[in-house]
Design a protein around this motif. Sequence first.
Motif, PDB file in Angstrom:
ATOM      1  N   PRO A  25      17.857  -8.678 -10.115  1.00  0.00           N
ATOM      2  CA  PRO A  25      17.783  -9.448 -10.442  1.00  0.00           C
ATOM      3  C   PRO A  25      15.983 -10.187  -9.729  1.00  0.00           C
ATOM      4  O   PRO A  25      15.525 -10.360 -11.157  1.00  0.00           O
ATOM      5  CB  PRO A  25      19.125 -10.566 -11.014  1.00  0.00           C
ATOM      6  N   LEU A  26      16.456 -10.483  -8.327  1.00  0.00           N
ATOM      7  CA  LEU A  26      15.432 -11.194  -8.069  1.00  0.00           C
ATOM      8  C   LEU A  26      14.282 -10.334  -7.756  1.00  0.00           C
ATOM      9  O   LEU A  26      13.572 -11.456  -8.166  1.00  0.00           O
ATOM     10  CB  LEU A  26      15.781 -11.385  -7.065  1.00  0.00           C
ATOM     11  N   LEU A  27      14.394  -8.658  -8.337  1.00  0.00           N
ATOM     12  CA  LEU A  27      13.133  -8.326  -8.029  1.00  0.00           C
ATOM     13  C   LEU A  27      12.052  -8.037  -9.344  1.00  0.00           C
ATOM     14  O   LEU A  27      11.231  -8.423  -9.412  1.00  0.00           O
ATOM     15  CB  LEU A  27      13.162  -7.306  -7.201  1.00  0.00           C
ATOM     16  N   VAL A  28      12.989  -7.937  -9.830  1.00  0.00           N
ATOM     17  CA  VAL A  28      13.026  -7.638 -11.441  1.00  0.00           C
ATOM     18  C   VAL A  28      11.920  -9.596 -11.981  1.00  0.00           C
ATOM     19  O   VAL A  28      11.115 -10.028 -12.342  1.00  0.00           O
ATOM     20  CB  VAL A  28      13.635  -7.482 -12.822  1.00  0.00           C
ATOM     21  N   LEU A  29      12.288 -10.204 -11.481  1.00  0.00           N
ATOM     22  CA  LEU A  29      12.157 -11.916 -11.540  1.00  0.00           C
ATOM     23  C   LEU A  29      10.627 -11.855 -11.164  1.00  0.00           C
ATOM     24  O   LEU A  29      10.163 -12.699 -11.827  1.00  0.00           O
ATOM     25  CB  LEU A  29      13.006 -12.911 -11.837  1.00  0.00           C
ATOM     26  N   ASN A  30      10.949 -11.612 -10.161  1.00  0.00           N
ATOM     27  CA  ASN A  30       9.154 -12.069  -9.461  1.00  0.00           C
ATOM     28  C   ASN A  30       7.950 -10.414  -9.363  1.00  0.00           C
ATOM     29  O   ASN A  30       7.869 -11.361  -9.298  1.00  0.00           O
ATOM     30  CB  ASN A  30       9.721 -11.573  -7.863  1.00  0.00           C
ATOM     31  N   GLY A  31       8.685  -9.743  -9.841  1.00  0.00           N
ATOM     32  CA  GLY A  31       8.024  -8.665 -10.440  1.00  0.00           C
ATOM     33  C   GLY A  31       7.332  -8.063  -9.738  1.00  0.00           C
ATOM     34  O   GLY A  31       5.897  -7.201  -9.326  1.00  0.00           O
ATOM     35  N   PHE A  32       7.713  -7.697  -8.775  1.00  0.00           N
ATOM     36  CA  PHE A  32       7.761  -6.364  -7.455  1.00  0.00           C
ATOM     37  C   PHE A  32       8.220  -6.077  -7.592  1.00  0.00           C
ATOM     38  O   PHE A  32       9.132  -4.489  -8.041  1.00  0.00           O
ATOM     39  CB  PHE A  32       9.200  -7.717  -6.801  1.00  0.00           C
ATOM     40  N   PRO A  33       7.992  -4.854  -7.406  1.00  0.00           N
ATOM     41  CA  PRO A  33       7.552  -3.208  -7.751  1.00  0.00           C
ATOM     42  C   PRO A  33       8.760  -2.936  -6.746  1.00  0.00           C
ATOM     43  O   PRO A  33       8.897  -2.977  -5.547  1.00  0.00           O
ATOM     44  CB  PRO A  33       6.266  -2.732  -7.536  1.00  0.00           C
ATOM     45  N   LEU A  34       9.622  -1.285  -6.867  1.00  0.00           N
ATOM     46  CA  LEU A  34      10.235  -1.093  -6.079  1.00  0.00           C
ATOM     47  C   LEU A  34       9.383  -0.263  -4.754  1.00  0.00           C
ATOM     48  O   LEU A  34      10.187   0.351  -3.730  1.00  0.00           O
ATOM     49  CB  LEU A  34      11.390  -0.080  -6.506  1.00  0.00           C
ATOM     50  N   THR A  35       8.328  -0.252  -5.792  1.00  0.00           N
ATOM     51  CA  THR A  35       7.560   1.171  -4.944  1.00  0.00           C
ATOM     52  C   THR A  35       6.343   0.941  -5.078  1.00  0.00           C
ATOM     53  O   THR A  35       6.042  -0.250  -5.748  1.00  0.00           O
ATOM     54  CB  THR A  35       7.635   2.892  -5.752  1.00  0.00           C
ATOM     55  N   PHE A  36       5.711   0.793  -4.161  1.00  0.00           N
ATOM     56  CA  PHE A  36       4.105   0.739  -3.580  1.00  0.00           C
ATOM     57  C   PHE A  36       2.912   2.007  -4.051  1.00  0.00           C
ATOM     58  O   PHE A  36       3.717   3.320  -3.446  1.00  0.00           O
ATOM     59  CB  PHE A  36       4.028   0.063  -2.729  1.00  0.00           C
ATOM     60  N   ASP A  37       1.765   1.722  -3.370  1.00  0.00           N
ATOM     61  CA  ASP A  37       1.268   3.335  -4.030  1.00  0.00           C
ATOM     62  C   ASP A  37       0.992   4.459  -3.183  1.00  0.00           C
ATOM     63  O   ASP A  37       0.945   5.667  -3.100  1.00  0.00           O
ATOM     64  CB  ASP A  37      -0.565   3.127  -3.892  1.00  0.00           C
ATOM     65  N   ASP A  38       1.584   3.884  -2.170  1.00  0.00           N
ATOM     66  CA  ASP A  38       1.434   4.395  -0.666  1.00  0.00           C
ATOM     67  C   ASP A  38       2.939   4.657  -0.174  1.00  0.00           C
ATOM     68  O   ASP A  38       2.761   5.912   0.912  1.00  0.00           O
ATOM     69  CB  ASP A  38       1.028   3.860   0.597  1.00  0.00           C
ATOM     70  N   THR A  39       3.589   5.237  -1.486  1.00  0.00           N
ATOM     71  CA  THR A  39       5.340   5.138  -0.254  1.00  0.00           C
ATOM     72  C   THR A  39       5.632   6.599  -0.702  1.00  0.00           C
ATOM     73  O   THR A  39       6.195   6.969   0.481  1.00  0.00           O
ATOM     74  CB  THR A  39       6.443   4.739  -1.965  1.00  0.00           C
ATOM     75  N   PRO A  40       4.577   7.769  -1.335  1.00  0.00           N
ATOM     76  CA  PRO A  40       5.001   8.855  -0.782  1.00  0.00           C
ATOM     77  C   PRO A  40       4.609   9.336   0.312  1.00  0.00           C
ATOM     78  O   PRO A  40       5.345  10.694   0.647  1.00  0.00           O
ATOM     79  CB  PRO A  40       3.679   9.492  -2.356  1.00  0.00           C
ATOM     80  N   GLY A  41       3.179   8.901   0.490  1.00  0.00           N
ATOM     81  CA  GLY A  41       3.071   8.906   1.902  1.00  0.00           C
ATOM     82  C   GLY A  41       3.807   8.732   3.259  1.00  0.00           C
ATOM     83  O   GLY A  41       4.228   9.630   3.467  1.00  0.00           O
TER      84      GLY A  41
END
Length: 57
Positions: A25-41
């Motif tokens: 819930p904290l991540l969702v409320l802050n709009g924080f993504p669970l993954t970033f553009d460089d995560t697959p790398g």
Amino acid sequence: MRFWNESRILPALIIVLAGVLIGAPLLVLNGFPLTFDDTPGYLEPAFNILHRAAQPA
């Protein structure tokens, strides 16, 4: 032969679920993504090692 003990699974599962219930819930409320553009790398080398597509350096 079992490599895990059933008595250890339930407490570990409860701890993980508690962390998810507190953190998500904290991540969702802050709009924080669970993954970033460089995560697959970062994940690709580990995936390759686990699936023996590439040998570790």
